[in-house]
Design a protein around this motif. Sequence first.
Motif, short mmCIF file in Angstrom:
data_model
loop_
_atom_site.label_atom_id
_atom_site.label_comp_id
_atom_site.label_asym_id
_atom_site.label_seq_id
_atom_site.Cartn_x
_atom_site.Cartn_y
_atom_site.Cartn_z
N ALA A 160 0.94 -1.12 -0.03
CA ALA A 160 0.30 0.11 0.09
C ALA A 160 0.88 1.26 0.03
O ALA A 160 0.47 2.26 -0.48
CB ALA A 160 -0.90 0.07 1.47
N GLU A 161 1.97 1.41 0.58
CA GLU A 161 2.92 2.34 0.74
C GLU A 161 3.63 2.56 -0.47
O GLU A 161 3.92 3.66 -0.99
CB GLU A 161 3.76 2.19 1.90
CG GLU A 161 4.87 3.17 2.27
CD GLU A 161 4.20 4.47 2.62
OE1 GLU A 161 4.67 5.77 2.21
OE2 GLU A 161 2.98 4.47 3.25
N ARG A 162 4.09 1.35 -1.05
CA ARG A 162 4.62 1.52 -2.57
C ARG A 162 3.71 2.09 -3.26
O ARG A 162 3.97 2.97 -4.55
CB ARG A 162 5.18 0.26 -2.98
CG ARG A 162 6.45 -0.27 -2.47
CD ARG A 162 6.97 -1.31 -3.12
NE ARG A 162 6.23 -2.69 -2.90
CZ ARG A 162 6.28 -3.49 -1.70
NH1 ARG A 162 7.18 -3.26 -0.96
NH2 ARG A 162 5.53 -4.57 -1.98
N GLU A 163 2.17 1.69 -3.55
CA GLU A 163 1.54 2.12 -4.32
C GLU A 163 1.23 3.56 -3.87
O GLU A 163 0.95 4.60 -5.08
CB GLU A 163 0.00 1.40 -4.27
CG GLU A 163 -1.02 1.66 -5.00
CD GLU A 163 -0.57 1.20 -6.50
OE1 GLU A 163 -1.25 1.90 -7.42
OE2 GLU A 163 0.33 0.39 -6.83
N LYS A 164 0.94 4.05 -2.83
CA LYS A 164 0.83 5.34 -2.43
C LYS A 164 2.12 6.27 -3.14
O LYS A 164 1.69 7.49 -3.76
CB LYS A 164 0.77 5.49 -0.85
CG LYS A 164 0.80 6.79 -0.47
CD LYS A 164 0.71 6.94 1.08
CE LYS A 164 0.83 8.67 1.58
NZ LYS A 164 1.06 8.37 3.12
N ARG A 165 3.30 5.75 -2.84
CA ARG A 165 4.40 6.51 -3.26
C ARG A 165 4.33 6.53 -4.85
O ARG A 165 4.68 7.68 -5.50
CB ARG A 165 5.72 6.06 -2.61
CG ARG A 165 6.14 6.20 -1.45
CD ARG A 165 7.53 5.73 -1.27
NE ARG A 165 7.82 4.36 -1.53
CZ ARG A 165 7.84 3.57 -0.64
NH1 ARG A 165 7.34 3.82 0.73
NH2 ARG A 165 8.18 2.22 -0.88
N LYS A 166 3.84 5.64 -5.51
CA LYS A 166 3.87 5.59 -7.04
C LYS A 166 2.90 6.65 -7.60
O LYS A 166 3.30 7.15 -8.38
CB LYS A 166 3.43 4.24 -7.40
CG LYS A 166 3.55 3.86 -8.96
CD LYS A 166 2.96 2.57 -9.31
CE LYS A 166 2.93 2.30 -11.02
NZ LYS A 166 2.44 1.23 -11.23
N ILE A 167 1.62 6.59 -6.74
CA ILE A 167 0.51 7.51 -7.26
C ILE A 167 1.14 8.93 -6.94
O ILE A 167 0.78 9.64 -7.80
CB ILE A 167 -0.62 7.31 -6.48
CG1 ILE A 167 -1.04 5.70 -6.81
CG2 ILE A 167 -1.72 8.07 -6.66
CD1 ILE A 167 -2.30 5.23 -5.99
N ILE A 168 1.57 9.01 -6.04
CA ILE A 168 2.21 10.35 -5.68
C ILE A 168 3.23 10.92 -6.45
O ILE A 168 3.37 12.08 -7.23
CB ILE A 168 2.69 10.70 -4.09
CG1 ILE A 168 1.57 10.54 -3.22
CG2 ILE A 168 3.47 11.97 -3.87
CD1 ILE A 168 1.94 10.25 -1.80
#
Length: 219
Positions: free
Chosen positions: A71-79
């Motif tokens: 989830a954190e990786r996905e969050k960083r990717k989206i940002i």
Amino acid sequence: MSEEVEVKIFEETPVEERLEKIRKKIMKDAEKQASEILGEAQGRAAKVIEEAEKRAERRASEILRREAEEAEREKRKIIAEAKLRARQIVTASKEEGVRRVFEEARKRLEALASSKEYVQALEKMIERGALALGGGNLEVVLPEQHANIDLNLEKIAEEVSKRLGVKTKLEKARETVYATGGVIIRKSDGSLLIDNTFETVLEREEKNLRTKIAKILFT
């Protein structure tokens, strides 16, 4: 009851009692053993369940950790993607702004080249170029459509000579330059020149402006 029967019962009774005692002992031992076996089995079962619960908890924690990391990786990717897109939008907007500014500047310079003020503006450009070159024997290269324009080159040369203390002579070159307007001033021997044609001036300014924009965007 006859004496024979009484004797037989008397003789068999101790054996039956012993058998009963043995049977009871066997049952008691069996119950005890069964109880011990059951207790041991229950203990092992409880341990198995406990270990299974611990494994399940570890597994659940691991899954949650992985999910949290994912989830954190996905969050960083989206940002990161959003920031990149935002930068692209800003860059495109800046590029469009620069394009519009210079398009308007070109239109104004084209209008200037056909106006009454053009001769005066051109003479100022020639004077500045002559001063920058340090005076001396200089040539003026004009756009083809302005080759026959009436310029007071003698007066400009006198002003440059006065300001620099260097004898200066200005002449029109035989060749022309392909440009909307402006002028090229050069040494008569071709060693130095200053290109102040409208297109070159705009190109220089555009490069400078784009450099400034790049610093603003990427620092």
